[in-house]
Design a protein around this motif. Structure first.
Motif, PDB file in Angstrom:
ATOM      1  N   SER A 144     -35.686 -39.333  77.524  1.00 61.39           N
ATOM      2  CA  SER A 144     -34.525 -39.724  76.742  1.00 61.39           C
ATOM      3  C   SER A 144     -34.171 -38.671  75.700  1.00 61.39           C
ATOM      4  N   ARG A 171     -34.015 -32.496  67.682  1.00 58.23           N
ATOM      5  CA  ARG A 171     -35.326 -33.109  67.903  1.00 58.23           C
ATOM      6  C   ARG A 171     -35.775 -34.046  66.791  1.00 58.23           C
ATOM      7  N   THR A 201     -25.040 -34.830  62.192  1.00 64.55           N
ATOM      8  CA  THR A 201     -23.869 -34.824  63.069  1.00 64.55           C
ATOM      9  C   THR A 201     -22.658 -35.389  62.346  1.00 64.55           C
ATOM     10  N   LYS A 212     -35.694 -37.270  64.010  1.00 67.40           N
ATOM     11  CA  LYS A 212     -35.471 -38.706  64.143  1.00 67.40           C
ATOM     12  C   LYS A 212     -33.982 -38.993  64.110  1.00 67.40           C
ATOM     13  N   LYS A 213     -33.613 -40.087  64.713  1.00 66.05           N
ATOM     14  CA  LYS A 213     -32.206 -40.410  64.884  1.00 66.05           C
ATOM     15  C   LYS A 213     -31.435 -40.463  63.563  1.00 66.05           C
ATOM     16  N   LYS A 221     -35.060 -38.541  72.752  1.00 67.66           N
ATOM     17  CA  LYS A 221     -35.442 -39.078  71.440  1.00 67.66           C
ATOM     18  C   LYS A 221     -36.847 -39.641  71.585  1.00 67.66           C
ATOM     19  N   SER A 256     -30.704 -36.847  62.430  1.00 64.87           N
ATOM     20  CA  SER A 256     -29.813 -36.221  63.387  1.00 64.87           C
ATOM     21  C   SER A 256     -28.422 -36.838  63.295  1.00 64.87           C
ATOM     22  N   GLY A 257     -28.359 -38.150  63.084  1.00 67.54           N
ATOM     23  CA  GLY A 257     -27.076 -38.824  62.938  1.00 67.54           C
ATOM     24  C   GLY A 257     -26.357 -38.381  61.683  1.00 67.54           C
ATOM     25  N   LYS A 315     -27.176 -27.859  69.385  1.00 63.65           N
ATOM     26  CA  LYS A 315     -27.812 -29.163  69.500  1.00 63.65           C
ATOM     27  C   LYS A 315     -27.707 -29.673  70.938  1.00 63.65           C
TER      28      LYS A 315
END
Lengths: 306, 289
Positions: free
Chosen positions: A12, B109, B119, B111-112, A14, B115-116, B170
């Motif tokens: 995935s 790479r 972005t 954590k969301k 992530k 990265s969020g 990215k």
């Protein structure tokens, strides 16, 4: 560093992080961005809530939402805002259609392909300021070559002042905008088409799919993702820029091409109303984010339905 | 790779020639639409000032007036501006790449949440009209004493190019399978070694594409240069070219066309060679982003 315990969720992208030190690598990029992007942008947003006007020793004070309140009743701005949306959407769609068509042609075995390939890049390679000046000269009434050619071919309406006429100015500017936007779209879509595996097309042909069906069920799905991204990017780029319009028509005739980015620019640099202009910028940014949100959500939904 | 995707089945081969008429009609339309302005610019660059003053212009020049090229190169400082543009665009590209490659990797790479957020910021910095950021940016550059310098412009271009470069890279990083990094980590590679030995080589095509984008945008940029550069010896190419279009634009049409033609050729060459890489770059950023 190698404290790997689980192998889940590796496809995935992530999930488990194998390179725990990676966050440090963002620092060198983060510092200039913080100083010259985050800070000025935050200042610009802050300005939208103040009565900042041009001039020395003018005390700036916080006025809350007053600029936005005033903006709400500013008919001229909303007229310009509407023009901006029409501009961004039309340029994007026109460039998409023209670019897609060109990509399909470039994918055929035709004569003059090399020439076409190079020509398809010209608008991109030319400095934008030159593009604008060049089209301005091309479209000049009486001395411009386009009028000369149309006259020579006895095309009705040849004498039109394309950039100065009330009815033709906006469509003309949109066409030039599409001319500028075409190359990135063409090149990206062409790459996506050429990425389609050959066996897939052969299999479809053997199964009796005709050209239209192959286009509809193989080509279109293959370019869907890149098209979504291209549309989003082009709407952003076109809605918030005004360089082309500025050189071509400066917003005229009669405000027909007065895009909101130009409106805000004039408000700031012509009239010195920095605070008021900044509030326009904020509204524009929010509008784009909203449009993109709706658009990306819609295209995602379409994706999952397939 | 170069075999067209729309392969024609034998049964359809006979029908094919009927398609050719509209196809070539479309080809001609595209060639005129894309090529005519460029051709006109080139022929204009070969016309003498006297010829350009005539009311009825012909497409082909009456003689080859190379003086325009000589004029723009010798008298109007085009060489110096081209040198400035080259230095600025190269430096911007090198620095942007050095900063953006590790950062793009980190964003892809992380954590969301991070990265969020990254972005999101990239997006916001793209949607806010540049014309309004220019005032605070102008002040910031002046404060560090880099106004009207080449380094000041490089710094601004770096910041302007970073978001899009990060976005593209990215996407590239996301297309690299994590298994490879996992394997590296198990073999005891350090964090930097994973980046340097595993990710970097696989990322190279993406880096080339990103670098080209950055180079071209800096080479062509006009608005920041207009605001931040004041003295002629620091002018970039677009600034110098735009000056020909002043109130006396008509008179300088020849040199302007010559300069515009010269300014377009290098990027056209680079593009012609690299277009496939460029396209795949945008593709990766879009699809995996």
């Amino acid at each position: 560093m190698s404290t790997v315990t689980t192998k889940k969720a590796k496809s995935s992208g992530k999930g488990k992080m194998y390179n725990r030190g990676a966050w440090k690598y963002a620092i060198p990029a983060f510092i200039p961005l913080l100083l010259l992007s985050v800070v000025p942008l935050s200042q610009a947003i802050w300005t939208a809530f103040t009565d900042n006007v041009a001039g020395f020793h003018v005390k700036v004070k916080f006025i809350g939402l007053e600029n936005f309140h005033r903006l709400l009743g500013d008919k001229l701005f909303w007229a310009s805002f509407k023009i901006g949306i029409i501009w961004a959407v039309s340029v994007t769609l026109l460039a998409l259609v023209l670019g897609f068509g060109l990509a399909l042609l470039l994918n055929q075995k035709l004569r003059f392909l090399g020439l076409m390939r190079v020509l398809s890049l010209v608008p991109w390679a030319m400095p934008p300021v030159i593009v604008a000046i060049m089209w301005n000269l091309l479209l000049r009434p009486t001395s411009g070559p386009i009028q000369g050619i149309l006259e020579f071919l006895h095309i009705p309406g040849a004498k039109t002042d394309w950039l100065g006429d009330f009815n033709t100015a906006f469509p003309t500017v949109i066409l030039i905008g599409a001319w500028v936007a075409m190359p990135i779209i063409t090149v990206s879509i062409l790459a996506a088409i050429q990425g389609i595996p050959m066996d897939m097309i052969e299999a479809a042909t053997i199964d009796g799919a005709n050209a239209w069906q192959r286009f509809r069920f193989i080509t279109v799905p293959a370019v869907r993702a890149i098209t979504t991204a291209l549309v989003a990017l082009n709407i952003i780029w076109n809605f918030s820029s005004f360089g082309l319009v500025f050189v071509l028509t400066a917003g005229g005739p009669g405000g027909k091409t007065f895009v909101p980015a130009l409106f805000a620019y004039n408000e700031a640099f012509k009239y010195g109303n920095f605070g008021y202009a900044a509030s326009m910028g904020v509204v524009m940014a929010l509008a784009i984010l909203l449009m993109l949100g709706v658009y990306l959500k819609a295209s995602k939904r379409e994706d999952t339905q397939r | 790779m170069s075999t067209p995707a729309s392969v024609i089945a034998p049964a359809e081969k006979r029908k094919r020639k009927y398609y050719l008429i509209p196809t070539y009609f479309a080809v001609i339309c595209y060639v005129i639409f894309l090529g005519f302005p460029f051709l006109w610019m080139f022929t204009t660059s070969l016309k003498s000032p006297l010829e350009l003053l005539q009311l009825h212009q012909t497409l082909l020049p009456k003689g080859l007036y190379w003086q325009n090229y000589q004029d723009i190169i010798e008298k109007r400082g085009l060489i110096n501006s081209a040198k400035n543009s080259l230095v600025i665009a190269t430096a911007t590209t090198v620095i942007t790449t050095i900063f953006a490659v590790p950062a793009g990797y980190a964003i892809a790479r992380l954590k969301k949440v991070f990265s969020g957020a990254a972005t999101g910021w990239i997006l916001i910095s793209q949607v806010f009209p540049v014309s309004l950021v220019i005032i605070p940016l102008f002040m910031a550059v002046r404060r560090v004493g880099l106004l009207d310098t080449i380094w000041g412009l490089i710094l601004v271009y770096l910041v302007a190019s970073l978001p899009f470069a990060l976005w593209m890279l990215k996407g590239y990083v996301a297309s690299i399978p994590m298994d490879l990094e996992e394997a590296g980590a198990m073999d005891g590679a350090s964090s930097f070694q994973i980046l340097r030995r595993i990710v970097f080589p696989l990322l190279l095509p993406g880096i080339v594409a990103t670098a080209l984008f950055t180079f071209l945008n800096s080479w062509n940029e006009f608005f920041f240069a207009l605001v931040l550069i004041q003295s002629p010896e620091h002018e970039t190419l677009p600034l110098t070219l735009a000056r020909f279009m002043g109130s006396e634009g008509q008179v300088l049409l020849g040199p302007l066309a010559a300069g515009a033609f010269l300014a377009t050729i290098p990027s056209l060459l680079v593009f012609g060679i690299m277009q496939r890489k460029l396209a795949s770059g945008l593709l990766a950023g879009a699809v995996k982003g």
